[in-house]
Design an enzyme around this catalytic site. Structure first.
Site, short mmCIF file in Angstrom:
data_model
loop_
_atom_site.label_atom_id
_atom_site.label_comp_id
_atom_site.label_asym_id
_atom_site.label_seq_id
_atom_site.Cartn_x
_atom_site.Cartn_y
_atom_site.Cartn_z
N LYS C 79 -17.09 -31.63 25.82
CA LYS C 79 -17.89 -32.62 26.71
C LYS C 79 -18.93 -32.95 25.53
CE LYS C 79 -21.16 -33.72 30.43
NZ LYS C 79 -20.96 -33.48 32.26
N SER C 154 -19.88 -36.08 36.02
CA SER C 154 -20.31 -36.89 34.77
C SER C 154 -19.33 -36.19 33.85
CB SER C 154 -21.77 -36.14 33.75
OG SER C 154 -22.19 -34.28 34.30
N SER C 178 -20.37 -32.53 38.51
CA SER C 178 -20.07 -32.60 37.16
C SER C 178 -17.73 -32.36 36.84
CB SER C 178 -20.64 -32.99 36.47
OG SER C 178 -21.66 -33.88 36.85
#
Lengths: 500, 95, 486
Positions: C79, C154, C178
């Site tokens: 990420k 997210s 997330s």
């Protein structure tokens, strides 16, 4: 002493000192002064994304040490908070500081005033990080400002006093005592020029109603209080004194015009212009600063137990106040002498103590140290560590001066030669022929001779006129061309007179 | 409780956010609805409850006072939007 | 089964047997990325030559008989919230579009030491603020099971990358769900470890007291493998706990017996989609069949979790994101007429709407006059939420429920309604507030073919138990073997 004023001055000081750690508060960058710009920074003190602070143990322990020396109450639980505000020298745009649970509260220190000793209380002492340095365009053409982050993240102790000081002199005395203490315990070098000691002064005045030009104190007060002004940019103790003196008079005059009292307008900030000798009040911020303090989630709290405190306490040297008391009670020095000697710092007081111990006469050692030695240090701009005479050498001089009854002027002459040539006191005294010594019987004969030759004086002494003693002693001194030890002559004279 | 335009402007100023007029209108409405939602907390009696800033019960984490390498000046300034010599450069700051 | 559809454990075995090497594996995944990215858009940056260079080095090591790390030759997607030294790290934001960190996040260091192949940086909601990955400044990632839908957020890029077989493993961060929510919506496994289990050093902060890094994988075994690599103490993070890391991958197949499962009744409220509920009930049947004792429990304060979260997280974020000001790094607006204007314009233009909204909210909650009513109040309720969990874990080994109240929604569906978006994290948020461990595992599909996730929660540092319980279900089902058709 400043001239009498028709009002009372009230001063509280906020002092920031840089702690003597090798590295910054939250990262391993150097805290050394004067490094090239931006050469002592890392992602942590630049505040780059994702990096985290880790507390420097030495910084926390130095803070504890200072708080113990200042007799503060140490909190068993303390935490860190973020103080949020935007400024380009503050890379994260928040400062890691302490808000509602500082590691210490209370405490204080004693200063000397013309009215005697006075206790100046502290509100709190807390630990926080420093910001970087912002360099403004000095040309005045509004060019860019430059940011150097070397200082960002340096550990600072914030020491907040109570508004206990009532004159510029007291403020200066407080700062001197604080600096002495922090230097002696090795917490900070307190160099104002290098920014390792910084002072902000909160100042206002209290005007008795009879001088308030007909204005009444606000309810609950016996006096009229002017709004507090925080003076910044104070770069010497002298500046602190001058700024407070100027600002308080300015407030008195402003009050006569505006009539505004404490609580009626918000606190203002003023800068000190050292060249003009004036405070420049900046715009009063009607919108109070909103720092949005909240607990720093990247650090964990600290719990301090008794054992830890005891360990820190054991590292404290004898503190200045205690040493002064000991000089008075143990060595019989006056309060003034003790203050002068201790005020010169740890090494100087140590030097004095060695001289006193070696020569066995603390009063003489004190006189020599606080007059001759200090004069040399000041003249040569050196510290006691660089003073050429070992304490033993000075003690030897003191002993010989006494033994040979050398007068002050000649003694200073010997001292001067010792400093110049490095000769021993003994050698110089011999060379100058000052090493006269009389054998006790020889001296007693001269005393007897004086008694025989001065019947009138003897009768006067016997009648209680001690003044007449001088004539009897003077006779012996003339006979010996002034080289006989006066004290010894006096002693023998008394003995012989008793037999008459 | 509806947020006033002044409140939204003040908060934007505190947070150093320049908002377009469209954003200002949008946020004023949205933040009001969110704050209304959050206001449900006021129903709850929390008297005597200690605040919990951190779920983790640890304390006294320190590092030794040992130097670690710093970045070189060039590394430190590599991401700077404006550099002048060995400094970060910013618009004139008026004290 | 194609190579790219394999799990990390399977790929490891194939390499050990000499069937394939790291370069071949990396090439296969790079090929998948090239083929599928136009549709899925999971990645922000992929450096093919760098990935292949890493793989080549690992093959060399193997050839020379050197000791290899536990993830040798396994591609891992990262990420873009984790700093990678010398490589742009954007956090999905314009404001960091060109930011190149001079350091690796701790987790990146761990992955490199484990000989993983860092295959690319994945898309995310800007500064990890969002539940759909639509708040990225750069692109909108699609759900590999239905390209009209969001992958969750997210960490939507990381979840989609694994689900789309563009990487067998990925790491993400979880502040309010997330990791777990996108794992659920993408039909894979995602875990949020206990706060303090994984170092946050180098994780671009959203809300420091809630953020935690965790793994994405196809199955529980891989999850254990990756967690084992990234967990552990780091002296650069004061909140990383000094505690040994259990050998998760060795114990994962041992069932927990006896097992008491708590069902918080608040997790099965009226907002729960019936199809999601049906899948969760099926999963509970599996556990019942394995002899688990299932009982209803209550987390009475969990109904306040979203409100508490949107105060605590935004308050911390308002401060954490103050550093993006155009002075030391990051975006600086071109035109301004003063220092303050430079700040506010750079931030006004550099941040997206959701980030600005949250900074505003957090600033408001901390500001003078509102602190007690909002921030302090939220911290008090946070304690009540944590105490609810303490009571529940005193009588249960784990808690179970749906990860998300609905399956993946359509792109744009909630974009104009932040509050509705916030409520999609209603079941995941309380876990972060309490600092405990949680996992989402696949437990079925809706009639429309959208994955559903089962959330399992365990007490602090009970990851080992959590993984074993998750594996018990997985061993009886085949949801984790499904791959989307792309």
């Amino acid at each position: 002493m400043s001239r009498p004023t028709p009002y009372t001055i009230v001063i509280g000081l906020e002092v920031h000192v840089q702690l003597l750690t090798r590295t910054k508060l939250f990262c391993g960058c150097s805290t050394q002064f004067g490094l090239p710009p931006n050469s002592a920074t890392c992602p942590v003190c630049i505040g780059m994304p994702g990096v985290l602070p880790v507390m420097n143990r030495a910084a926390f322990e130095l803070a504890l040490k200072a708080a113990l020396a200042l007799q503060c109450n140490i909190a068993p639980f303390t935490k860190w908070d973020r103080k949020n505000y935007y400024y380009p020298d503050l890379p994260k745009n928040y400062q890691i500081s302490q808000y509602d649970l500082p590691f210490s509260t209370g405490g204080g220190l004693e200063i000397m005033t013309p009215q005697g000793p006075k206790w100046i209380g502290l509100i709190r002492v807390h630990l926080e990080e420093d910001a970087g340095k912002l360099l403004h365009d000095e040309t005045g053409r509004g060019g860019d400002s430059l940011v150097d982050l070397n200082r960002a993240g340096t550990p600072l102790l914030e020491i907040v006093s109570k508004p206990d000081m009532n004159s510029p002199e007291e403020a200066k005395a407080y700062l001197e005592e604080l600096r002495l203490l922090l230097r002696e315990i090795g917490v900070s070098d307190c160099e104002m020029q290098e920014g390792s000691l910084r002072v902000d002064a909160n100042v206002n005045i209290r005007i008795p109603p009879e001088h308030a030009g007909g204005r009444k104190p606000l309810p609950g007060r016996q006096y009229v209080a002017t709004p507090i002004v925080e003076i910044k940019n104070l770069n010497s103790f002298r500046a602190v004194e001058r700024a407070i003196a100027y600002e308080t008079q300015r407030q008195f005059e402003e009050f006569q015009e505006s009539g505004k009292q404490l609580g009626e307008v918000s606190k203002a900030t003023a800068g000190w212009d050292d060249v003009q000798g004036v405070t420049v009040v900046q715009r009063r911020k009607e919108e109070a600063s909103d720092y949005r303090y909240f607990p720093e989630p990247d650090l964990v709290p600290v719990e301090v137990d008794q054992a830890w405190l005891d360990r820190i306490r054991a590292t404290l040297p004898e503190l200045p106040a205690a040493r002064r008391k000991r000089f008075e009670s143990q060595l019989g020095l006056s309060a003034y002498d003790a203050r002068v000697l201790v005020g010169q710092g740890l090494a100087f007081a140590d030097y004095f103590e060695k001289v006193a111990r070696e020569c066995g006469d603390a009063k003489a050692a004190s006189n020599w140290c606080s007059n001759q030695v200090l004069a040399v240090l000041n003249e040569r701009k050196i510290s006691i560590q660089d003073f050429p005479l070992a304490p033993e050498a000075l003690a030897d001089l003191i002993i010989r001066v006494k033994k040979h009854n050398i007068n002050a002027q000649r003694a200073r002459e010997v001292f001067g030669i010792m400093l110049q040539t490095g000769e021993t006191a003994d050698g110089i005294i011999k060379r100058l022929g000052l090493d006269v010594s009389f054998d006790a019987e020889e001296l007693r004969e001269l005393v007897k001779k004086s008694i025989a030759a001065n019947a009138k004086a003897v009768a006067d002494v016997k009648a209680g006129k001690q003044k007449a003693m001088d004539a009897l002693v003077g006779f012996v001194m003339r006979e010996t061309k002034g080289k006989a030890p006066t004290d010894e002559v006096r002693r023998l004279m008394n003995e012989e007179l008793a037999k008459v | 409780m509806a947020l006033t335009g002044d409140q939204v402007r003040w908060v934007a100023h505190l947070a150093r956010l320049e908002l377009t007029e469209e954003e200002f209108q949008l946020f004023t409405g949205q933040l009001t609805r969110i704050v209304d939602f959050i206001d449900q907390l006021q129903q709850l009696n929390t008297e005597g409850v200690e605040p919990l800033a951190h779920a983790l019960p640890i304390h006294n984490v320190f590092r030794p006072d040992e130097p670690a390498p710093s970045l070189s000046v060039d590394e430190a300034l590599a991401n700077a939007p404006a550099r002048k010599g060995d400094f970060y450069s910013v618009p004139a700051v008026l004290d | 089964m194609q190579l790219i559809e394999r799990t990390a454990a399977e790929l490891r075995a194939l390499m050990a047997q000499g069937e394939v090497n790291a370069v071949q594996i990396t090439e296969a995944f790079l090929q998948a990325i090239r083929a599928r990215e136009p549709q899925v858009q999971a990645f922000l940056h992929v450096d093919e030559s760098d990935a292949l260079a890493q793989a080549t080095a690992i093959d060399q090591k193997r050839k020379h008989g050197w000791q290899l790390g536990p993830l040798a030759g396994i591609p891992v997607a990262i990420k873009d919230v984790l700093c990678t030294k010398g490589q742009v790290t954007t956090c999905g934001s314009r404001i960091l579009e060109n930011f190149v960190p001079p350091y690796d996040a701790h987790v990146i260091t761990r992955l490199r030491e484990a000989d993983a192949v860092l295959i690319g940086k994945t898309n995310m909601d800007e500064f990890a603020m969002g539940s759909s990955t639509e708040n990225s400044a750069f692109k909108t990632t699609r759900n590999p099971w239905d390209l009209e839908r969001i992958p969750g957020g997210s960490s939507g890029g990381s979840a989609a990358a694994v689900a789309a077989c563009e990487a067998p493993l990925a790491v993400g961060s979880d502040t309010g769900g997330s990791i777990r929510q996108p794992a659920s919506l993408c039909g894979i496994v995602g875990m949020k470890p206990t706060y303090g289990r994984v170092s946050r050093f180098g994780l671009v902060a959203f809300a420091s007291s809630l953020d935690q890094i965790g793994p994405f994988s196809h199955d529980v075994t891989d999850c254990a493998l990756l967690l084992e690599v990234i967990a552990g103490h780091d002296k650069r993070d004061s909140t990383s706990v000094y505690r040994p890391v259990p050998p998760y991958s060795r114990t994962v197949n041992t069932p927990v017996k006896p097992l008491t499962i708590g069902l918080p009744r608040e997790f099965f409220d009226e907002g729960l989609d019936p199809e999601v509920n049906a899948c969760v009930q099926e999963a509970l049947k599996v556990y019942r069949g394995l002899g688990a004792n299932i009982k209803e429990v209550s987390l009475p304060h969990s109904r306040y979790a979203v409100a508490v979260y949107y105060i605590v997280a935004t308050a911390e974020a308002s401060s954490n994101l103050a550093r993006y000001d155009g002075v030391h790094y990051g975006y600086r607006a071109p035109d301004f007429d003063s220092m303050i204007h430079m700040y506010s314009r750079s931030r006004g233009l550099g941040f997206g709407k959701e980030v600005k909204r949250r900074i505003m909210l957090g600033t408001y909650a901390l500001s003078s006059g509102y602190y007690d009513a909002y921030y302090l109040k939220a911290l008090k309720v946070r304690r009540l939420i944590k105490e609810d969990f303490d009571r529940a874990f005193a009588e249960c080994d784990v808690l179970m429920g749906p990860t998300s109240p609905t399956p993946a929604f359509r792109v744009g569906e909630k974009a104009e309604n932040p509050l509705a978006m916030y409520l999609s994290d209603i079941y995941t948020i309380s876990c972060n507030l309490a600092g405990i461990a949680g996992i989402s595992i696949p437990c079925g599909f809706t009639k429309a073919g959208l994955p559903v996730g089962l959330q399992i929660l365990a007490g602090p540092f009970e990851e080992e138990k959590l993984l074993r319980v998750a594996r018990m279900h997985e061993a009886q089902t085949d949801w984790h073997l499904r791959r989307p058709r792309l």
